[in-house]
Structure formats: C-alpha cells, structure tokens
Design a protein around this motif. Structure first.
Motif, short mmCIF file in Angstrom:
data_model
loop_
_atom_site.label_atom_id
_atom_site.label_comp_id
_atom_site.label_asym_id
_atom_site.label_seq_id
_atom_site.Cartn_x
_atom_site.Cartn_y
_atom_site.Cartn_z
N GLY A 1 1.75 -20.74 8.01
CA GLY A 1 1.44 -21.75 7.01
C GLY A 1 0.02 -22.28 7.01
N VAL A 2 -0.81 -21.86 7.97
CA VAL A 2 -2.20 -22.33 7.97
C VAL A 2 -2.96 -21.70 6.82
CG1 VAL A 2 -2.20 -22.68 10.47
CG2 VAL A 2 -3.20 -20.62 9.53
N THR A 3 -4.02 -22.36 6.40
CA THR A 3 -4.80 -21.80 5.30
C THR A 3 -5.65 -20.63 5.80
OG1 THR A 3 -6.73 -23.23 5.65
CG2 THR A 3 -4.98 -24.06 4.16
N VAL A 4 -6.00 -19.79 4.88
CA VAL A 4 -6.89 -18.68 5.20
C VAL A 4 -8.21 -19.22 5.75
CG1 VAL A 4 -8.23 -16.81 4.16
CG2 VAL A 4 -5.80 -17.06 3.61
N GLU B 1 -8.68 -21.88 7.57
CA GLU B 1 -8.48 -22.24 8.97
C GLU B 1 -8.46 -20.99 9.86
OE1 GLU B 1 -5.71 -26.13 9.15
OE2 GLU B 1 -4.93 -24.51 7.86
N GLU C 1 5.38 -17.09 14.78
CA GLU C 1 6.29 -18.16 14.39
C GLU C 1 7.39 -18.21 15.44
OE1 GLU C 1 7.56 -19.61 10.06
OE2 GLU C 1 8.27 -17.59 10.52
N SER D 1 -10.10 -19.53 -0.24
CA SER D 1 -9.50 -19.47 1.09
C SER D 1 -8.88 -20.80 1.52
CB SER D 1 -10.51 -18.99 2.13
OG SER D 1 -11.64 -19.84 2.16
N ASP E 1 -7.11 -22.64 -0.44
CA ASP E 1 -5.90 -22.84 -1.24
C ASP E 1 -4.78 -21.84 -0.94
OD1 ASP E 1 -7.30 -24.86 -2.56
OD2 ASP E 1 -7.94 -23.53 -4.16
N THR F 1 -2.43 -19.56 1.89
CA THR F 1 -1.99 -19.53 3.29
C THR F 1 -2.05 -18.11 3.84
OG1 THR F 1 0.34 -19.17 2.78
CG2 THR F 1 -0.41 -21.47 2.91
N VAL F 2 -2.09 -18.04 5.14
CA VAL F 2 -2.09 -16.75 5.83
C VAL F 2 -0.83 -15.97 5.47
CG1 VAL F 2 -1.96 -15.70 8.12
CG2 VAL F 2 -3.61 -17.52 7.68
N ARG F 3 0.29 -16.65 5.36
CA ARG F 3 1.56 -16.01 5.00
C ARG F 3 1.43 -15.16 3.72
NH1 ARG F 3 4.60 -20.19 5.00
NH2 ARG F 3 5.83 -19.78 6.85
N ASP F 4 0.64 -15.67 2.77
CA ASP F 4 0.49 -14.99 1.49
C ASP F 4 -0.33 -13.71 1.57
OD1 ASP F 4 1.89 -17.09 0.23
OD2 ASP F 4 0.03 -18.25 -0.01
#
Length: 147
Positions: free
Chosen positions: A22-25, A27, A44, A68, A70, A72-75
């Motif tokens: 969930g962290v932003t790209v 970050e 996770e 980046s 806006d 998340t890494v998940r995306d």
C-alpha cells in the motif's frame, strides 16, 4: 566446488529492503534512492507478494503519465516474482537472469524471505573468482620459474 546463492548472500549485507503493497511508488523510490538499490521486495504479513523495480517505474509510471505520489506499489509491482533457494548455483542464477531477463532474484528458505541476489552480486562474484584464479595461476607459474 560450485558457488551457491547461500555463499553469495553470506558475502553481502543481510539487510533486505522491503515495502508494504500500500505504500506509494514515491515512497518506494525514496527508499531505493536512499539505499542505492534498483528494487524493493513487496511483503505483506512477512510473506513475499511482489517485487517493485526501477524498470516497473520507468515502464508503468513514466510512460503512462502517472504520478508516483498517487499510485501504490500494489498497482505496479510484479506479483508473485520468480524466486530461488540458497542451494542454487551461481551458474544456474546466471542462466535464469539471462534467459528471463531478471536483474533481481528473491531468495526463499521454506517460503521465508532470506535475501535477494542481484545482477551486481553475480558480476562481483564472477570477477572475484577470476581474480582468485589469476592469482593462483600467477603463484603457480612464479613457483615453477623459481625452481
């Protein structure tokens, strides 16, 4: 004796840099810049769920005009990345990296993340082995010439 991934891991820092999905790209990129690394593992609940690399950023953020901060890494991560174990040989790692075009391979032990091997680790190991071989041969030749 063939060099193994476990031996490579033993010669480098044991620290593995990871982020939550969930962290932003932004970050994740900041962490990568701070530690001068090209990828972070995505975990996770202490489970490896993906990998996020500079290549993911370049191809999935920059080229698509995303921000980046806006996303998340998940995306953007590569989910369920290819992994190896500590008993895999250096030769096998080189083949995997070459055939699959990977620069980073997470290392698991019974499903538990224990490290990451990078293309830089592989190159350093090969160079060190060549240097040792040259030194050994030089000493052998010098010893023969001294007699």
């Amino acid at each position: 004796m063939k060099t193994t991934v476990g031996q490579i891991l033993g010669s480098k820092s044991a620290q593995v840099h990871s982020v939550a999905p969930g962290v932003t790209v932004f970050e994740a990129l900041a962490l990568m810049a701070t530690h001068n690394i090209g990828a972070v593992l995505v975990t996770e609940d202490d489970r490896l769920v993906g990998i996020f690399t500079e290549r993911d950023y370049a191809r999935k953020v920059v080229l698509k005009g995303l921000r980046s901060a806006d996303v998340t890494v998940r995306d953007l991560m590569t989910p369920a990345p290819y992994t190896i174990t500590a008993d895999v040989t250096l030769e096998a790692v080189m083949n995997i990296m070459t055939e699959k075009r990977f620069r980073h391979l997470p290392v698991l032990d019974d499903g538990r993340l224990i490290g990451i091997v990078t293309i830089g680790d592989v190159v350093k190991t090969v160079i060190d082995q060549q240097r040792q071989t040259i030194e050994h041969l030089s000493n052998y030749i010098a010893g023969d010439l001294a007699t």
